[in-house]
Scaffold this motif. Structure first.
Motif, short mmCIF file in Angstrom:
data_model
loop_
_atom_site.label_atom_id
_atom_site.label_comp_id
_atom_site.label_asym_id
_atom_site.label_seq_id
_atom_site.Cartn_x
_atom_site.Cartn_y
_atom_site.Cartn_z
N HIS A 286 -16.82 34.33 -9.07
CA HIS A 286 -17.86 34.86 -9.96
C HIS A 286 -17.15 35.32 -11.22
O HIS A 286 -16.63 36.43 -11.28
N ALA A 287 -17.09 34.43 -12.20
CA ALA A 287 -16.26 34.66 -13.38
C ALA A 287 -17.00 35.50 -14.42
O ALA A 287 -18.12 35.15 -14.81
N PRO A 288 -16.40 36.59 -14.88
CA PRO A 288 -17.05 37.48 -15.84
C PRO A 288 -16.87 37.00 -17.27
O PRO A 288 -16.36 37.70 -18.14
N CYS A 289 -17.32 35.77 -17.53
CA CYS A 289 -17.19 35.21 -18.87
C CYS A 289 -18.22 34.10 -19.05
O CYS A 289 -18.80 33.61 -18.09
N ASN A 290 -18.42 33.69 -20.29
CA ASN A 290 -19.29 32.57 -20.57
C ASN A 290 -18.74 31.30 -19.92
O ASN A 290 -17.52 31.08 -19.90
N TYR A 291 -19.62 30.48 -19.40
CA TYR A 291 -19.17 29.29 -18.66
C TYR A 291 -18.34 28.35 -19.51
O TYR A 291 -17.47 27.64 -19.02
#
Length: 368
Positions: free
Chosen positions: A156-161
Motif C-alpha cells: 500500500h504505497a503512500p504516493c501517486n501511482y
C-alpha cells in the motif's frame, strides 16, 4: 537516445486515472464470501464472491443511507446485505429486499462494475461497461504459468501511482537505492533503447561481461554451482496501459549468447507489477517475482518473495519521501534526463487515454 535536460511541464503533476481500463482490485485469494473493502481510482468498492465462486464488485455505499456494504455480509446465492438496515442487493446491484416493505422502490440499486479473474488477480473496469473487453486485461501470464514459479505481495504505497511507474521504468536507481543486493555501477553506464506502440512502452538494456550483483550471483549458483565468472545481464521493461509493468530480467554466463536469444546458460526472472491508484496520493502496488529455475523449490520461492519484499521496502521509503517533497513544493517542475525516457512515454500514453475519454464524454453530452 538523447533527452534534453530541461524542465518538464507535466511530470510532477498528478494525472487523473483512465477509467476505460482494467485495474487489479485484489489477489484472487483476497476476494471471498466475506466482503472486502477496496478503493480504486477514488471509487470505494465492495468485493465478494457469489455462492458459485464468481467475483463481484459493487459500489461500497448502500442506496438508502450510504452505509458501506463492505461492512455487511453475503447471504443466499449472490446477495449482499447492508449492515445498517438489512437492505439486500444482488450481484447486478439491484435491490432484492427491503425491511418492512413488500414493494421495492425501483430506483433502489447500486452501481455494479465488470469483473474478470486472470493471472491470479481480480480485475475491475470502472468506466463504460460496454467497453470492458476481456482481451484488454494486461498480459501477466507468467504468474500462473506452470513453467514459472514464484509468489508476490501487495504494497500500500503512500504516493501517486505514477511515481511507482516512474520508479519501475528507470532501473538505474538500483545502483543507489539497492546497493548490495541487485544494484551495481554497470546500470548507469549501460545504454538502452525505448520503443512504444499505442498502449505499450518497452525499455531494453543489456550489460555484457560484468560482475553479477549479489542477488543474481546467488540465483545463477542455483543452476551452476561452480560458476564464478562474468555475466551478461538484461533488463527488458514492458509497460502496458494503464498501469502494468513487467520486467524480464536475468543473467547468463558471459559470452554464451544471451544477447542473441540463447538464455540456456543463465537464469531468468519476471518481476510482475500492476499498480492500481487508490487516491491521488496512494495506490495498491501488486507484485510477484516469477522464475524459470528450480521451479519446484518452495524454499527458493519463499526466500525470493521475502528478499524482493525487503528490496521493495527500500523503494517504498523513497517513494513516500518523494511524495512528501512534491506536496511541500507544489510549484516545482521536474527535470528530465535521458534515463527518464521510458517514464515520459508512459505519462504520454496515459495522457492520450485521458484525452480520448474526455472526447467521448463531450460527444455524449452533445448527444444528450
Amino acid at each position: 537516445m538523447t533527452v534534453a535536460q530541461t524542465r518538464s511541464t507535466t511530470t510532477n503533476k498528478t494525472l487523473a486515472y483512465p477509467l476505460n481500463a482494467w485495474y487489479a482490485a485484489g489477489w484472487d485469494h483476497e476476494v471471498t464470501r466475506k466482503p472486502l473493502a477496496r478503493k480504486i481510482a477514488d471509487r470505494p468498492l465492495a468485493l465478494y464472491r457469489t455462492e458459485d465462486g464468481r467475483a463481484v464488485a459493487l459500489s461500497d455505499a448502500c442506496w438508502h443511507r450510504l452505509a458501506p456494504l463492505s461492512m455487511g455480509k453475503v447471504v443466499g446465492r449472490d446477495e449482499i446485505q447492508c449492515p445498517y438496515h438489512g437492505i439486500r442487493f444482488n450481484s447486478a446491484g439491484r435491490c432484492t429486499s427491503m425491511p418492512a416493505q413488500e414493494t421495492i422502490n425501483p430506483s433502489a440499486l447500486v452501481p455494479s462494475f465488470p469483473v474478470i479473474e486472470r493471472h491470479r488477480f481480480v480485475w475491475v473496469w470502472l468506466g463504460d461497461p460496454a467497453k470492458a473487453d476481456p482481451n484488454l486485461v494486461p498480459d501477466m501470464h507468467q504468474v500462473d504459468d506452470p513453467e514459472w514459479a514464484g509468489d508476490g505481495k501487495t504494497i500500500h504505497a503512500p504516493c501517486n501511482y505514477q511515481l511507482v511507474m516512474d520508479n519501475l521504468m528507470d532501473l538505474t536507481h538500483e545502483e543507489f537505492v539497492h546497493e548490495g543486493s541487485i544494484g551495481n555501477d554497470a546500470l548507469s553506464q549501460a545504454g538502452f533503447e525505448v520503443t512504444h506502440t499505442d498502449n505499450t512502452v518497452t525499455l531494453t538494456r543489456w550489460m555484457t561481461d560484468i560482475d553479477a550483483p549479489p542477488v543474481w550471483a546467488g540465483y545463477l549458483r542455483e543452476r551452476f554451482p561452480d560458476y564464478t565468472g562474468k555475466v551478461d545481464r538484461w533488463q527488458i521493461i514492458r509497460f502496458e496501459a494503464p498501469s502494468t509493468i513487467c520486467l524480464d530480467v536475468g543473467v547468463a554466463k558471459a559470452g554464451t549468447g544471451a544477447p542473441d536469444g540463447d538464455r540456456s546458460q543463465g537464469v531468468n526472472g519476471y518481476v510482475m507489477n500492476t499498480i492500481s491508484p487508490e487516491t491521488d496520493r496512494s495506490c495498491h502496488y501488486f507484485w510477484a517475482f516469477m522464475r524459470n529455475f528450480s521451479v519446484k523449490s518452495q524454499r527458493i520461492t519463499t526466500q525470493t518473495r521475502e528478499g524482493v519484499s525487503s528490496i521493495f521496502a527500500q523503494d517504498e521509503a523513497m517513494l513516500k519521501a518523494q511524495q512528501e517533497a512534491i506536496d511541500a513544493n507544489p510549484d516545482y517542475e521536474f527535470y528530465n534526463l535521458n534515463i527518464d525516457a521510458g517514464g515520459m512515454w508512459v505519462r504520454r500514453l496515459i495522457e492520450r487515454m485521458l484525452e480520448a475519454e474526455e472526447r467521448l464524454a463531450s460527444v455524449d453530452e452533445l448527444r444528450h
